[in-house]
Structure formats: C-alpha cells, structure tokens
Scaffold this motif. Structure first.
Motif, short mmCIF file in Angstrom:
data_model
loop_
_atom_site.label_atom_id
_atom_site.label_comp_id
_atom_site.label_asym_id
_atom_site.label_seq_id
_atom_site.Cartn_x
_atom_site.Cartn_y
_atom_site.Cartn_z
N THR A 232 0.83 -1.21 0.00
CA THR A 232 0.00 0.00 0.00
C THR A 232 0.85 1.25 0.00
O THR A 232 0.58 2.21 -0.74
CB THR A 232 -0.93 0.00 1.23
N ALA A 233 1.93 1.26 0.82
CA ALA A 233 2.80 2.44 0.88
C ALA A 233 3.51 2.67 -0.44
O ALA A 233 3.60 3.81 -0.93
CB ALA A 233 3.81 2.26 2.02
N ARG A 235 2.51 1.69 -3.39
CA ARG A 235 1.54 2.09 -4.43
C ARG A 235 1.18 3.56 -4.27
O ARG A 235 1.05 4.29 -5.27
CB ARG A 235 0.31 1.20 -4.32
N ARG A 236 0.99 4.02 -3.04
CA ARG A 236 0.68 5.44 -2.84
C ARG A 236 1.80 6.33 -3.36
O ARG A 236 1.57 7.35 -4.02
CB ARG A 236 0.44 5.71 -1.36
N LEU A 237 3.03 5.92 -3.05
CA LEU A 237 4.17 6.72 -3.49
C LEU A 237 4.30 6.69 -5.01
O LEU A 237 4.60 7.72 -5.63
CB LEU A 237 5.45 6.17 -2.84
N ASP A 239 1.86 6.33 -7.12
CA ASP A 239 0.78 7.16 -7.66
C ASP A 239 1.12 8.64 -7.57
O ASP A 239 0.71 9.43 -8.43
CB ASP A 239 -0.53 6.87 -6.92
N GLU A 240 1.85 9.04 -6.52
CA GLU A 240 2.25 10.43 -6.40
C GLU A 240 3.29 10.81 -7.44
O GLU A 240 3.25 11.91 -7.99
CB GLU A 240 2.78 10.70 -4.99
N ASP A 245 -3.43 7.13 -14.64
CA ASP A 245 -4.34 6.09 -14.15
C ASP A 245 -5.09 5.37 -15.28
O ASP A 245 -6.19 4.86 -15.08
CB ASP A 245 -5.34 6.68 -13.17
N LYS A 253 1.60 -0.57 -12.71
CA LYS A 253 1.87 -0.28 -11.30
C LYS A 253 1.64 -1.50 -10.43
O LYS A 253 2.42 -1.77 -9.51
CB LYS A 253 1.00 0.89 -10.84
#
Length: 339
Positions: A232-233, A235-237, A239-240, A245, A253
C-alpha cells in the motif's frame, strides 16, 4: 530524470543550534559606507565650515551603527521538532519535479531538520525588546533632524550628506540582494548536516526514476509498526510520482509493486498482462523501463554502501546514464561500465 539519494545517518542527534555565517565579505564591505560617511562629515567642516551637516551626518552614522550592532547581536537558532524515542526512520522523498527526485535516508531527528526545521532570531531582552524600541526612537529622531536641519546647511554640506546617504543605500541594496534561501541551505548543509554524502543517478525516463526511488525506499516501509503495509505504501508513493491512471498504467503499477514486495524480477514478456485486453506497446515499454531501473539499482548497491560508509566529510556524486539500449556509469566523465 535524476534521482539524488542523500544519506543523513551520520548526522548527530545533538547539533549546533546557533550556527554562524562563515562568509564575512559583507562585514568587510561595510567599511566602504563607514569611510564614506566619515569623509563626508569631515569635508563638510574643512571645505565649507558647515557644522550642521557635520553633526547630522555623524549623528546619523552613530545611530545607524548602534542599531545595526544591537540588531546584529541577535542569535540565529535552528529549531526542529523533537522526534519520539521510538520513532521509525524518516526515510522518504523530499521533493519531485519534472527533472529530479530527491530521496532522504536517515533517522527522524535528521530528516526533521530538512523537512520541518526553521531559523529563528533571539534578541537580548526578549520578550520586551527594549533595546530595539530605543533604536527605533533614535532613528525617528535622526530622520526628523535631517529633514529639518539639513536645508539650513550649505550646498556643499548638503551634497556631502547625499553622498553618505547614497553609499549607505548602495550597501543596503547589496545586503537585500543576497539570496537568503541559498545562504540558509549552505549553513544547514555545512554546519548542521555536516555535508552528508550524496549519490546522483541520471536515468532515461521519469518511469525509470520513479521505480528506482521506490527501490531505494522499499526497505524503509518494512517493519514500521504504525505504517500501512509495504504494498500500500509503495503504491501510494508510485501514484504520487506517476499520477497516470489509464488501464495500462494501472496494470503496470500493480506488476511493479507486486514484484517489489515479493522481491521477484519484473516480467520480460506479456504473460503477466495476458488477462488485460487493452494491452498495448505502452505496457511493454513501461515494463522495459522498470527492468532497466531494477538492473541499475542492483548494480549500484555496492557503490552506495561504499560511499555511505566513508567517514570523510565530502560530497560523493555518481552519475548513471541509462537508456533502453545501453547503461553507462561514469565518474567525472570517465566511462567505467558499458552494457
């Protein structure tokens, strides 16, 4: 796209909270308006016998000089939030733009200096600031006296007053032109962070840079009790860093994050994406970029350990130039490895 990795693990927990400005050029340059003011006041008496101009120029020099000494006696302090004793490492991305990604590695107390630290001035007599109030009073008296009495003096005395005023104004304009942010960065880097080692990698695309930055930070997400799971961490990074998308980007991703978490290689064929009906050449290109970034990261592991383990206070810059066809490593433009 470049990825700069800054290692702050050697930054001491206790640092000098009152750093000093090492560059004394501005101090020595102040001799120019001081000497010009003194010469103008003396010439007013010798040439024109103008004691009014002499007194006001000298009075202005004394008042302005005393005010500069009192205000300049303030202590510059660097403040930062104190981390909890059990806080995890503060590894993360300091900033990312279209051409550079900066990664910080180090304990929370060190990264707080860069991300949350700030400079503050502390004057004598806080919080009443009596001396500053007295300086303001005398500066107001100086302004009124010069406004009312200078017209009474001779023409030569008035010209000398304008000459001293011009010299002071030019010096003030020079001080205002100094880049304060660059000066603050130099103070923090040299006196607080102790010139931490830096590794700089140049990659062909932003996709490569994003994957490389995630690989550098992958171990930082593991073992944090209050942090989300590693996938999760990451993937968030990701995405930033890459906000795209579309279906191809989303699938890519997922593949990259899964490979990082499971520590498996990026697939070299399209079998991992066989269930995706909209697969295009874009996905194949993205997977190729990710594999190149992984290869660079794995080959640079030993170099990073050697550079970060050195105890000399120096800046180490390694430049990697990576394209889809070749990988070239150079140190001061000396090719070492070509694939």
């Amino acid at each position: 796209v470049t990825v700069t990795v800054v290692d702050l693990n050697a930054v001491p927990e206790k640092y000098d909270v009152h750093p000093v400005i090492a560059d004394q050029f501005a101090t020595y340059l102040a001799l120019v308006p001081i000497s010009t003011t003194l010469a103008a006041s003396i010439l007013s008496v010798i040439v024109a016998g103008d004691w009014y101009s002499f007194g006001l120029i000298l009075f202005g020099a004394l008042v302005s000089g005393s005010s500069c000494i009192i205000i300049g006696s303030a202590k510059l302090q660097l403040r930062r939030p104190e981390p909890a004793p059990t806080s995890p490492p503060g590894d993360g991305i300091l900033g990312a733009d279209s051409s550079n990604i900066i990664v910080l590695l180090g304990p929370e107390h060190a990264t707080n200096i860069v991300t949350k630290g700030g400079f503050h001035l502390h004057f004598n007599g806080e919080p009443r600031y009596n001396m500053i109030g007295i300086c303001a009073l005398f500066l107001t008296i100086q302004f009124l006296a010069q406004l009312l009495i200078i017209p009474v003096g001779t023409l030569f005395g008035q010209l000398m007053f304008l000459a001293s005023l011009a010299a002071s104004w030019l010096y003030t304009a020079f001080l205002s032109s100094i880049d304060r942010e660059s000066l603050q960065r130099a103070i923090v880097n040299a006196q607080v962070l102790r010139d931490p080692p830096k590794l700089k990698y140049s990659l062909g695309t932003r996709t490569m840079g994003a994957v490389f930055a995630l690989l550098v930070l992958r171990d930082s997400f593991e073992g944090k009790p209050d942090a989300p799971d590693t996938s999760t961490a990451l993937r968030r990074l990701l995405d930033e860093l890459l906000p795209n998308d579309t279906p191809d980007w989303t699938l890519w991703k997922d593949i990259v994050v899964r490979s990082m978490v499971e520590r498996t290689s990026i697939p070299s064929d399209m079998s991992a994406a066989s269930s995706h009906q909209g697969t295009t050449n874009l996905l194949s290109t993205l997977l190729s970029d990710a594999r190149d970034a992984v290869n660079l990261f794995e080959s640079s592991q030993e170099e990073r350990c050697v550079a970060f383990d050195l105890h000399e206070r120096a800046t180490y810059t390694y430049t990697r130039v990576l394209s889809r066809q070749s990988a070239v490593y150079s140190d001061q433009d000396k090719p070492l490895v070509t694939a």
